[in-house]
Design a protein around this motif. Structure first.
Motif, mmCIF file in Angstrom:
data_model
loop_
_atom_site.group_PDB
_atom_site.id
_atom_site.type_symbol
_atom_site.label_atom_id
_atom_site.label_comp_id
_atom_site.label_asym_id
_atom_site.label_seq_id
_atom_site.Cartn_x
_atom_site.Cartn_y
_atom_site.Cartn_z
ATOM 1 N N TYR A 154 0.663 -1.259 0.180
ATOM 2 C CA TYR A 154 0.181 0.011 -0.122
ATOM 3 C C TYR A 154 0.940 1.355 0.017
ATOM 4 O O TYR A 154 0.455 2.334 -0.546
ATOM 5 C CB TYR A 154 -0.869 -0.161 1.300
ATOM 6 C CG TYR A 154 -1.569 1.207 1.658
ATOM 7 C CD1 TYR A 154 -3.020 1.679 1.428
ATOM 8 C CD2 TYR A 154 -1.191 2.352 2.338
ATOM 9 C CE1 TYR A 154 -3.677 2.676 1.472
ATOM 10 C CE2 TYR A 154 -1.770 3.375 2.687
ATOM 11 C CZ TYR A 154 -2.912 3.587 2.032
ATOM 12 O OH TYR A 154 -3.801 4.535 2.513
ATOM 13 N N ALA A 155 1.992 1.298 0.438
ATOM 14 C CA ALA A 155 3.001 2.242 0.589
ATOM 15 C C ALA A 155 4.065 2.398 -0.565
ATOM 16 O O ALA A 155 4.640 3.511 -0.354
ATOM 17 C CB ALA A 155 3.632 2.212 1.983
ATOM 18 N N GLU A 156 3.906 1.705 -1.370
ATOM 19 C CA GLU A 156 4.737 1.738 -2.600
ATOM 20 C C GLU A 156 4.572 2.987 -3.429
ATOM 21 O O GLU A 156 3.323 3.295 -3.788
ATOM 22 C CB GLU A 156 4.771 0.369 -3.530
ATOM 23 C CG GLU A 156 5.314 -0.699 -2.658
ATOM 24 C CD GLU A 156 6.640 -0.654 -2.745
ATOM 25 O OE1 GLU A 156 7.404 -0.637 -3.903
ATOM 26 O OE2 GLU A 156 7.478 -0.849 -1.889
ATOM 27 N N PRO A 157 5.499 3.893 -3.703
ATOM 28 C CA PRO A 157 5.061 5.045 -4.394
ATOM 29 C C PRO A 157 4.622 4.587 -6.009
ATOM 30 O O PRO A 157 3.744 5.800 -6.025
ATOM 31 C CB PRO A 157 6.675 5.918 -4.519
ATOM 32 C CG PRO A 157 7.458 5.205 -3.480
ATOM 33 C CD PRO A 157 6.787 3.748 -3.342
ATOM 34 N N ASP A 158 5.124 4.001 -6.630
ATOM 35 C CA ASP A 158 4.327 3.802 -8.019
ATOM 36 C C ASP A 158 2.972 2.901 -8.119
ATOM 37 O O ASP A 158 2.099 3.137 -8.835
ATOM 38 C CB ASP A 158 5.502 3.237 -8.813
ATOM 39 C CG ASP A 158 6.394 4.137 -8.931
ATOM 40 O OD1 ASP A 158 6.325 5.377 -9.130
ATOM 41 O OD2 ASP A 158 7.610 3.635 -9.003
#
Length: 838
Positions: A154-158
């Protein structure tokens, strides 16, 4: 939705109330010798009661069992249930696992390049697939339950938007969010309860089924490893943060006697006739026979599986790999050894985050294999040296003050035991929102029934971003909408239509335009511009397809490096000054066939289809480059020095083959293009058939037990069409070398059969005195210049004619093709018999 009974579904109670569902699932687990842990029981009670569940328990605590129970409960209640994972490999793995539990007829899969049984009641898919379904259908989507694995993505930038969108849109669904490293989830607990109207339970446990013990070591790594081996702490996974470091470490550990003679004999027996290719394959063969494995994403899948299989048999005592371990690895690891607590993240060197540390450390100690797990952090070399110097100084304060402490190497970041202690004690960082707005998002929302303005406003103003970020997303959405309106892709309606739309699409989007090769329609339109009668047509079609694929950065960098090296030599030979050379070199890049045509087509297409601006067209030549150079996979890897990235290269080639098969329509195919496609498929299959076998099996799934992957390689000669191309390429490779008068390389190819560099040179010099050059254009590699003069079941006699400037076509060479030997090595084995006038 039709559910067919079988497997676990045979345990469905007649009256599926919460108690009977829980009892039925628990009994099914017990029949298989499994007893649910307290956290599993708590999660299952909440699930069968209809609550959302956020499951944050350590690695190895049985989250997959809870997911299986969730699917069971959903089907019992007549709901369609979706399982999502971050990568296709995990989706595929889960698909096969659920097929075994629920029966293949009840399980489907959607990954973008594979769609299997898409109407099934259980669907395994990537997060992006479910996100686009949620955007396209909104709250009315046929999604009764969502199981999101590895939710920390969920926190992955892309990519994080794909984990957030289902939470925002699927308000009627029940959610099970799972990860070992979630951190504080109170925000998700409140948000899910508000949106779905369901109670939301947070199930956590710090108690691992297999407890972990942490230690910080000041001994040199070799000594640390030897101590762990002597105290029965293997298998040991030694974690590195680059592939090169992992391989170098494995080779350096060869000095340790890892296995007994008996164990080495068992390793050899398990390896059997496994085919190791030249380069990295030969290195890995030597390592694994010593009991040391290597494991990273750049390896061929078959090599990773071999290392995993040997480790599962208890024969791989040390595995040196990268932090991809944190995403999942099918290896029973007892001890995880960190070689560093810092990494380069693509922008800078930084310390590991608590989430990263615990994700990797959690792989130590597997239930069913170990009673404890060990996590060892190896001190940096400069810290070890400093401690040695201080120990030598003893307790004398004066001597200790005089010790000159070494500093971290330049470009690295300092860390030591305090960093280790902080990471051990730290909770994973709270997950941060990574919401994004794209053309695909607007098109999906506009395409659904109802008022798109209201739906989009809710999506933009009621997501998990802070207010300043929401305002940025609103401005971008308005800009995208205006572009769609100006392009005529959407239009306003004076009155709402029968489905409540005030704006609507004016074009038909392919159903999976945002999911499966979104630039495929552009590729189709561009292929129509090509001349089918041009000899270069097949390779141009391949270039169009390659331009829509994701860039294999390592290959493109290697191509550019080699091109610049060749350019430097040419410019030096021309006497160009240094400063001018440097300026000219800036213009040298990797090969980009059809770049002008492709870029023009992209711009034209984008004006009518603005959503393609979300995707990057990238002209490049990898599969084409390999074909034009007439190289085998091993030769190509060696030519560009890509041994550490051969798995990535092969995956790219497999994607190119799949895209050729899926995208190019029948009316655009020619005999030559079909030959090229068959060649590419057979090349991939001979190197590692698993990349295609699973894909092709998925296109024709059957409701039967799924076996372990078959490591046996299909005989290369059974695909006659592809083998002819392999033979033609092997012969033409020699034509290219002859045209460059590269006698050394010709000798390296054919020296064993008597055709040394001197023999080739002596045979070709009379030709060059007569004709001056050998043609290597498209016609020169055509069928009229390569003939099979005698085709026997075990031996082919072939003739390769040179394309001379005079058009006499009376020079060339003859050869024999040994079919049995070709099957053994997976490539055309050529034995030159004569060179000269034919």
């Amino acid at each position: 939705m039709t559910v067919t009974e079988g497997g676990l579904l045979g345990a469905l109670p007649a009256d599926p109330d919460p108690d009977s569902l829980f009892d039925a699932f628990s009994s099914w687990a017990e029949d298989r010798g499994l007893t649910l842990y307290p956290a599993q029981q708590e999660a299952m009670i909440e699930i069968v009661s209809g609550s959302n569940v956020i499951l944050s328990t350590p690695t190895g605590s049985g989250k997959s069992m809870v997911a299986t129970g969730a699917h069971f409960a959903a089907l019992a209640n007549g709901q369609r249930t979706f399982y999502t994972a971050p990568i296709k490999a995990l989706v595929s793995e889960k698909f096969f696992a659920l097929c075994e539990v629920f029966g293949a007829v009840n399980v489907g899969m959607l990954t973008g390049d594979s769609a299997v049984n898409p109407a099934a009641p259980i669907i395994c898919c990537t997060a992006e697939i479910l996100a686009n379904i949620a955007l396209r259908e909104g709250v009315d989507a046929d999604v009764g339950q969502v199981v999101m694995d590895e939710f920390h993505f969920y926190a992955e930038p892309d990519r994080g938007w794909a984990w957030q969108v289902p939470l925002l849109e699927l308000n009627r669904a029940q959610f099970l969010l799972m990860s070992a490293t979630l951190g504080d989830v109170s925000r998700f607990e409140e948000d899910l309860a508000r949106r779905t109207g369901r109670p939301t339970a947070v199930v956590t446990s710090v108690q691992r089924p297999v407890p972990l013990f942490y230690s910080f070591r000041l001994t040199p790594l070799h000594e640390t490893i030897e101590e762990l081996l002597s105290t029965n702490q293997a298998p040991i996974y030694v974690v590195h943060f680059t592939q090169a470091a992992a391989l170098e470490r494995a080779q350096s550990l060869m000095s340790i006697n890892v296995c007994t003679r008996e164990e080495k004999d068992r390793i050899a027996a398990l390896i059997g006739n496994f085919r190791f290719t030249a380069g990295f394959g030969k290195t890995l063969s030597r390592l694994v026979r010593h009991g040391i494995g290597v494991h990273h994403a750049g390896m061929l899948p078959k090599y990773r599986r071999l290392v995993e299989r040997l480790a599962q048999a208890g024969l791989m005592k040390i595995v040196c790999g990268t932090d991809t371990l944190g995403v999942g690895i099918n290896v029973p690891i007892r001890t995880v050894v960190f070689t560093a607590l810092s990494k380069y993240d693509g922008q800078k060197v930084r310390l590991l985050k608590a989430r990263e540390f615990h994700q990797i450390a959690g792989r130590a100690g597997r239930a069913g294999y170990d009673t404890v797990g060990n996590v060892v952090v190896q001190a940096p070399e400069h810290v070890i040296e400093n401690e040695k110097a201080l120990a030598k100084a003893g307790d004398d304060p004066k001597k200790r003050r005089k010790v000159v402490r070494k500093k971290p190497p330049e470009g690295s970041i300092g860390w030591g035991e305090p960093t280790f202690q902080r990471l051990v004690e730290a909770e994973p960082e709270p997950l941060t929102s990574s919401f994004q707005v794209s053309h695909a998002m607007l098109l999906n929302v506009i395409g659904r029934p109802g008022d798109a303005f209201t739906a989009m406003r809710k999506l933009l103003e009621d997501n998990h971003e802070d207010r300043p970020a929401q305002r940025r997303h609103i401005r971008r959405a308005i800009a995208i909408y205006r572009a769609l309106l100006a392009a005529g892709v959407v239009e306003r309606l004076p009155e709402p239509d029968e489905q409540g739309r005030r704006i609507r699409l004016t074009v038909d989007l392919q159903l999976d335009f945002a999911l499966n090769q979104p630039l495929s329609p552009l590729a189709l339109a561009t292929i129509e511009l090509l001349n089918r009668d041009d000899p270069g047509y097949p390779l141009d079609v391949l270039s169009v397809i390659e331009s829509t694929l994701e860039d294999p950065r390592q290959v493109l960098s290697a191509q550019q490096f080699k091109a610049r090296g060749e350019a430097v030599q040419a410019l030096k030979a021309e006497g160009v000054e240094y400063d001018d050379r440097m300026a000219l070199l800036e213009e040298v890049s990797h090969p980009k066939p059809l770049a002008e045509l492709l870029n023009a087509a992209y711009e034209t297409y984008r004006r009518g289809h603005p959503w393609v601006a979300d995707y990057h067209l990238s002209p490049k030549s990898v599969a084409r480059d390999m074909y034009e150079r007439a190289m085998t996979f091993v030769e190509y890897i060696g030519f560009y020095q890509l041994a550490r990235s051969e798995g990535m290269v092969l995956r790219y080639l497999a994607d190119a083959y799949k895209a050729l098969r899926q995208t190019v329509p029948e009316e655009a195919k020619t005999e030559e293009l079909s030959d090229l496609t068959e060649w590419l498929g057979e090349l991939v299959r001979q190197v590692d058939s698993s990349l295609l076998d699973e894909w092709e099996k998925l296109t024709n799934p059957a409701d039967e037990p799924l076996d372990e992957p078959d490591e046996r390689v299909p005989a290369v000669t059974t695909n006659t069409r592809a083998f002819r191309v392999l033979v033609r390429n092997a012969l033409f490779h020699r034509v290219q070398l002859a045209a460059r008068r590269d006698y050394a390389e010709l000798g390296a190819l054919d020296g064993e059969s008597g055709w040394t560099a001197q023999e080739w040179q002596g045979a070709l010099e009379p030709y060059f005195e007569l004709h001056g050059e050998i043609g290597t254009g498209p016609d020169a590699r055509g069928p009229k210049f390569m003939m099979i003069t005698d085709q026997q079941p075990e031996l082919w006699q072939v003739r390769q004619i040179f394309d001379d400037p005079a058009g006499d076509h009376d020079w060339g060479f003859t050869a024999e093709i040994d079919l049995d030997t070709s099957d053994e090595v997976g490539a055309a084995v050529v034995v030159i018999t004569a060179v000269g006038e034919l």
